[in-house]
Design a protein around this motif. Structure first.
Motif, PDB file in Angstrom:
ATOM      1  N   LEU A 165      46.063  14.381  10.151  1.00 53.66           N
ATOM      2  CA  LEU A 165      44.793  13.936   9.578  1.00 53.66           C
ATOM      3  C   LEU A 165      43.817  15.102   9.470  1.00 53.66           C
ATOM      4  CD1 LEU A 165      42.798  11.790   8.617  1.00 53.66           C
ATOM      5  CD2 LEU A 165      42.299  11.288  11.023  1.00 53.66           C
ATOM      6  N   GLY A 166      43.747  15.942  10.506  1.00 54.55           N
ATOM      7  CA  GLY A 166      42.837  17.080  10.481  1.00 54.55           C
ATOM      8  C   GLY A 166      43.132  18.029   9.332  1.00 54.55           C
ATOM      9  N   GLY A 167      44.418  18.314   9.111  1.00 52.34           N
ATOM     10  CA  GLY A 167      44.791  19.178   7.990  1.00 52.34           C
ATOM     11  C   GLY A 167      44.417  18.554   6.654  1.00 52.34           C
ATOM     12  N   ALA A 168      44.629  17.248   6.553  1.00 54.33           N
ATOM     13  CA  ALA A 168      44.269  16.550   5.313  1.00 54.33           C
ATOM     14  C   ALA A 168      42.763  16.596   5.070  1.00 54.33           C
ATOM     15  CB  ALA A 168      44.756  15.107   5.374  1.00 54.33           C
ATOM     16  N   MET A 169      41.975  16.439   6.134  1.00 52.83           N
ATOM     17  CA  MET A 169      40.517  16.492   5.993  1.00 52.83           C
ATOM     18  C   MET A 169      40.059  17.832   5.415  1.00 52.83           C
ATOM     19  SD  MET A 169      39.155  14.827   9.563  1.00 52.83           S
ATOM     20  CE  MET A 169      38.940  13.058   9.773  1.00 52.83           C
ATOM     21  N   ALA A 170      40.625  18.907   5.940  1.00 53.08           N
ATOM     22  CA  ALA A 170      40.230  20.244   5.486  1.00 53.08           C
ATOM     23  C   ALA A 170      40.563  20.451   4.020  1.00 53.08           C
ATOM     24  CB  ALA A 170      40.920  21.297   6.352  1.00 53.08           C
ATOM     25  N   ILE A 171      41.768  20.092   3.620  1.00 53.96           N
ATOM     26  CA  ILE A 171      42.194  20.332   2.239  1.00 53.96           C
ATOM     27  C   ILE A 171      41.490  19.393   1.262  1.00 53.96           C
ATOM     28  CG2 ILE A 171      44.161  20.355   0.666  1.00 53.96           C
ATOM     29  CD1 ILE A 171      44.011  22.723   2.655  1.00 53.96           C
ATOM     30  N   ARG A 172      41.268  18.156   1.666  1.00 54.52           N
ATOM     31  CA  ARG A 172      40.512  17.250   0.786  1.00 54.52           C
ATOM     32  C   ARG A 172      39.128  17.802   0.497  1.00 54.52           C
ATOM     33  NH1 ARG A 172      42.141  12.167   4.432  1.00 54.52           N
ATOM     34  NH2 ARG A 172      44.190  11.685   3.525  1.00 54.52           N
ATOM     35  N   HIS A 173      38.503  18.348   1.525  1.00 47.59           N
ATOM     36  CA  HIS A 173      37.173  18.932   1.366  1.00 47.59           C
ATOM     37  C   HIS A 173      37.212  20.088   0.371  1.00 47.59           C
ATOM     38  CE1 HIS A 173      33.475  21.059   2.203  1.00 47.59           C
ATOM     39  NE2 HIS A 173      34.135  22.062   2.755  1.00 47.59           N
ATOM     40  N   LEU A 174      38.203  20.964   0.477  1.00 49.20           N
ATOM     41  CA  LEU A 174      38.296  22.116  -0.414  1.00 49.20           C
ATOM     42  C   LEU A 174      38.629  21.697  -1.843  1.00 49.20           C
ATOM     43  CD1 LEU A 174      40.116  24.588   2.002  1.00 49.20           C
ATOM     44  CD2 LEU A 174      37.727  24.690   1.252  1.00 49.20           C
ATOM     45  N   VAL A 175      39.537  20.739  -1.979  1.00 47.16           N
ATOM     46  CA  VAL A 175      39.885  20.246  -3.320  1.00 47.16           C
ATOM     47  C   VAL A 175      38.683  19.579  -3.978  1.00 47.16           C
ATOM     48  CG1 VAL A 175      41.295  18.577  -4.594  1.00 47.16           C
ATOM     49  CG2 VAL A 175      42.359  20.031  -2.843  1.00 47.16           C
ATOM     50  N   THR A 199      51.307  20.066   7.144  1.00 47.97           N
ATOM     51  CA  THR A 199      51.801  18.806   6.573  1.00 47.97           C
ATOM     52  C   THR A 199      50.658  17.958   6.055  1.00 47.97           C
ATOM     53  OG1 THR A 199      53.748  18.767   8.012  1.00 47.97           O
ATOM     54  CG2 THR A 199      53.030  16.658   7.096  1.00 47.97           C
ATOM     55  N   GLY A 200      49.586  17.837   6.846  1.00 46.93           N
ATOM     56  CA  GLY A 200      48.424  17.074   6.406  1.00 46.93           C
ATOM     57  C   GLY A 200      47.779  17.683   5.182  1.00 46.93           C
ATOM     58  N   GLY A 201      47.703  18.999   5.151  1.00 48.62           N
ATOM     59  CA  GLY A 201      47.139  19.673   3.986  1.00 48.62           C
ATOM     60  C   GLY A 201      47.967  19.431   2.744  1.00 48.62           C
ATOM     61  N   LEU A 202      49.294  19.490   2.897  1.00 46.25           N
ATOM     62  CA  LEU A 202      50.180  19.255   1.754  1.00 46.25           C
ATOM     63  C   LEU A 202      50.078  17.810   1.265  1.00 46.25           C
ATOM     64  CD1 LEU A 202      52.204  20.756   0.003  1.00 46.25           C
ATOM     65  CD2 LEU A 202      54.020  20.037   1.580  1.00 46.25           C
ATOM     66  N   ASP A 203      49.938  16.868   2.198  1.00 44.15           N
ATOM     67  CA  ASP A 203      49.727  15.469   1.811  1.00 44.15           C
ATOM     68  C   ASP A 203      48.480  15.331   0.947  1.00 44.15           C
ATOM     69  OD1 ASP A 203      51.946  14.699   3.250  1.00 44.15           O
ATOM     70  OD2 ASP A 203      50.821  13.945   4.976  1.00 44.15           O
ATOM     71  N   ALA A 204      47.404  16.047   1.337  1.00 41.64           N
ATOM     72  CA  ALA A 204      46.148  15.973   0.580  1.00 41.64           C
ATOM     73  C   ALA A 204      46.295  16.602  -0.797  1.00 41.64           C
ATOM     74  CB  ALA A 204      45.035  16.667   1.357  1.00 41.64           C
ATOM     75  N   ILE A 205      47.066  17.677  -0.877  1.00 45.78           N
ATOM     76  CA  ILE A 205      47.330  18.312  -2.180  1.00 45.78           C
ATOM     77  C   ILE A 205      48.042  17.331  -3.103  1.00 45.78           C
ATOM     78  CG2 ILE A 205      48.825  20.020  -3.297  1.00 45.78           C
ATOM     79  CD1 ILE A 205      46.307  21.309  -2.283  1.00 45.78           C
ATOM     80  N   ARG A 206      49.051  16.668  -2.575  1.00 40.57           N
ATOM     81  CA  ARG A 206      49.836  15.729  -3.397  1.00 40.57           C
ATOM     82  C   ARG A 206      49.026  14.516  -3.815  1.00 40.57           C
ATOM     83  NH1 ARG A 206      55.218  16.252   0.488  1.00 40.57           N
ATOM     84  NH2 ARG A 206      56.046  18.160  -0.482  1.00 40.57           N
ATOM     85  N   GLU A 207      48.195  13.990  -2.904  1.00 35.23           N
ATOM     86  CA  GLU A 207      47.403  12.810  -3.244  1.00 35.23           C
ATOM     87  C   GLU A 207      46.337  13.142  -4.292  1.00 35.23           C
ATOM     88  OE1 GLU A 207      43.850  12.588   0.138  1.00 35.23           O
ATOM     89  OE2 GLU A 207      45.783  11.648   0.577  1.00 35.23           O
ATOM     90  N   SER A 208      45.991  14.424  -4.408  1.00 39.83           N
ATOM     91  CA  SER A 208      45.009  14.829  -5.417  1.00 39.83           C
ATOM     92  C   SER A 208      45.648  15.065  -6.778  1.00 39.83           C
ATOM     93  CB  SER A 208      44.307  16.113  -4.972  1.00 39.83           C
ATOM     94  OG  SER A 208      45.198  17.217  -5.031  1.00 39.83           O
ATOM     95  N   GLY A 209      46.986  15.012  -6.834  1.00 39.37           N
ATOM     96  CA  GLY A 209      47.680  15.204  -8.096  1.00 39.37           C
ATOM     97  C   GLY A 209      48.068  16.636  -8.384  1.00 39.37           C
ATOM     98  N   ASP A 212      52.756  21.167  -5.333  1.00 34.80           N
ATOM     99  CA  ASP A 212      52.875  21.675  -3.975  1.00 34.80           C
ATOM    100  C   ASP A 212      52.464  23.141  -3.857  1.00 34.80           C
ATOM    101  OD1 ASP A 212      53.824  19.192  -3.369  1.00 34.80           O
ATOM    102  OD2 ASP A 212      55.800  19.858  -2.645  1.00 34.80           O
ATOM    103  N   ASP A 213      52.727  23.934  -4.916  1.00 35.38           N
ATOM    104  CA  ASP A 213      52.421  25.362  -4.816  1.00 35.38           C
ATOM    105  C   ASP A 213      50.924  25.661  -4.904  1.00 35.38           C
ATOM    106  OD1 ASP A 213      51.950  24.930  -7.506  1.00 35.38           O
ATOM    107  OD2 ASP A 213      53.544  26.274  -8.223  1.00 35.38           O
ATOM    108  N   ALA A 214      50.107  24.607  -4.991  1.00 29.03           N
ATOM    109  CA  ALA A 214      48.659  24.813  -4.913  1.00 29.03           C
ATOM    110  C   ALA A 214      48.246  25.186  -3.487  1.00 29.03           C
ATOM    111  CB  ALA A 214      47.909  23.568  -5.358  1.00 29.03           C
ATOM    112  N   LEU A 215      49.144  24.944  -2.509  1.00 32.19           N
ATOM    113  CA  LEU A 215      48.898  25.314  -1.114  1.00 32.19           C
ATOM    114  C   LEU A 215      49.949  26.335  -0.691  1.00 32.19           C
ATOM    115  CD1 LEU A 215      47.220  24.796   1.452  1.00 32.19           C
ATOM    116  CD2 LEU A 215      48.873  23.031   2.080  1.00 32.19           C
TER     117      LEU A 215
END
Length: 344
Positions: A165-175, A199-209, A212-215
């Motif tokens: 969740l923490g990784g997802a929070m960080a990447i969602r914020h940046l995206v 893993t959390g960051g990659l999940d956030a990348i994918r949910e944003s559309g 994967d290579d965006a991270l």
């Protein structure tokens, strides 16, 4: 008087029995004021110090809890230790804090020491991720709680943070701030936290559309400032260069920040930056650092409370192991705010 004074010497000087001296030390309310004062004066005159080891052997339990952390140089672990110490001091227990420095060999040596000292229990962040640490503690009959690590509840107690969740929070914020090419500076790849935050960051990348290579991952074998500076240098050599960086901890992020600053790269105007842990230095950096906050003191306190519950249980059936996973929190500061919102 030569040599180390014993309890018999105190009794002789005070003119009382050994039992009376013991009562003055352990149950002073049972002794008259005059006798208590006489015994304490004798203790002070002789410099008598009671043998805690002998007392523990008689009582069958120790007043010392051992805590073995991964890296005391990291302020996050220091804050975790503070939280545990406060909780244990409230019930009259002391804490012996040791540092494995990420070494499996040092960890094994400390576990042997804890067994020899018959500590009440162990709070441990394992350096050995194979599970061997847990097996060693269990084989020696030492109650334990894993700290900043997760463990199935049927195997023991643990307190950790939801790092996915923490990784997802960080990447969602940046995206959400408009970044489409982001670098992840990870620590030692064998650590579950490093993998989970990616893993959390990659999940956030994918949910944003995004693809994967965006991270992009930049590995580091040490989670410290020097490794962050090295990662920053590698980042500067990338083409195309990412517009944002998420680091596995704040020490890495501070190192990256130093490297970018030395190269004249502006944060967040040229590259946005987010760390993890929210140590005290994060807010005090040259550019206040955005970070995913872990409740460090709460982690330590919760782990100590779980250990106390286990060691105070009179039977194995009375204690139920718990796996506690705490929620992180994103703290946004200047290092990742949109450039238009930050004064030049």
């Amino acid at each position: 008087m030569s040599g180390k004074a014993g309890i018999k010497d105190v009794a002789r000087l005070a003119g009382v029995s050994v039992g009376t001296v013991s009562n003055v030390i352990n149950n002073p309310e049972l002794v008259s004021d005059d006798t208590r004062d006489r015994v304490r004066a004798a203790i002070a005159q002789l410099g008598y110090v009671r043998s805690e080891t002998a007392r523990q052997l008689r009582a069958g339990r120790s007043r010392i809890v051992a805590m073995l952390v991964l890296d005391l140089a990291n302020p996050f672990f220091a804050e975790v230790a503070k939280g545990a110490e406060r909780a244990l001091r409230e019930v009259g227990l002391g804490v012996m804090v040791c540092n494995s420095a990420g070494s499996r060999d040092e960890e094994t040596d400390y576990l042997s020491l804890f067994a020899e000292q018959r500590v009440r229990g162990v709070l441990v962040t394992p350096a050995d991720t194979s599970g061997r640490t847990v097996e060693l503690l269990r084989a020696r009959g030492i109650p334990f709680v894993l700290v900043d690590r997760s463990l199935p509840a049927d195997q023991g107690c643990s307190v950790s943070v939801d790092d996915v969740l923490g990784g997802a929070m960080a990447i969602r914020h940046l995206v959400s701030s408009g970044h489409r090419q982001i670098a992840y500076v990870g620590g030692p790849p064998h650590l579950a936290q490093v993998r989970d935050r990616f893993t959390g960051g990659l999940d956030a990348i994918r949910e944003s559309g995004l693809a994967d290579d965006a991270l992009t991952s930049i590995e580091s074998h040490r989670p410290d400032v020097a490794a962050g500076r090295d990662a920053g240098a590698r980042l500067l050599g990338m083409s195309p260069r990412p517009t944002a960086v998420f680091c596995a901890n704040d020490l890495l992020a501070l190192g990256v920040l130093q490297s970018l600053y030395a190269a004249g790269v502006r944060v967040p105007h040229d590259i946005a930056l987010v760390g993890y842990d929210d140590i005290e230095f994060a807010a005090a950096a040259a550019v206040p650092l955005s970070s995913v906050r872990q409740p460090a003191a709460r982690i330590g306190r919760t782990a100590a409370e779980l250990l106390l519950a286990e060691t105070d249980a009179t039977t194995d059936d009375e204690h139920i192991h718990r796996r506690i996973v705490l929620r992180p929190e994103l703290v946004v500061r200047d290092s990742s705010r949109r450039a238009s919102l930050v004064a030049d």
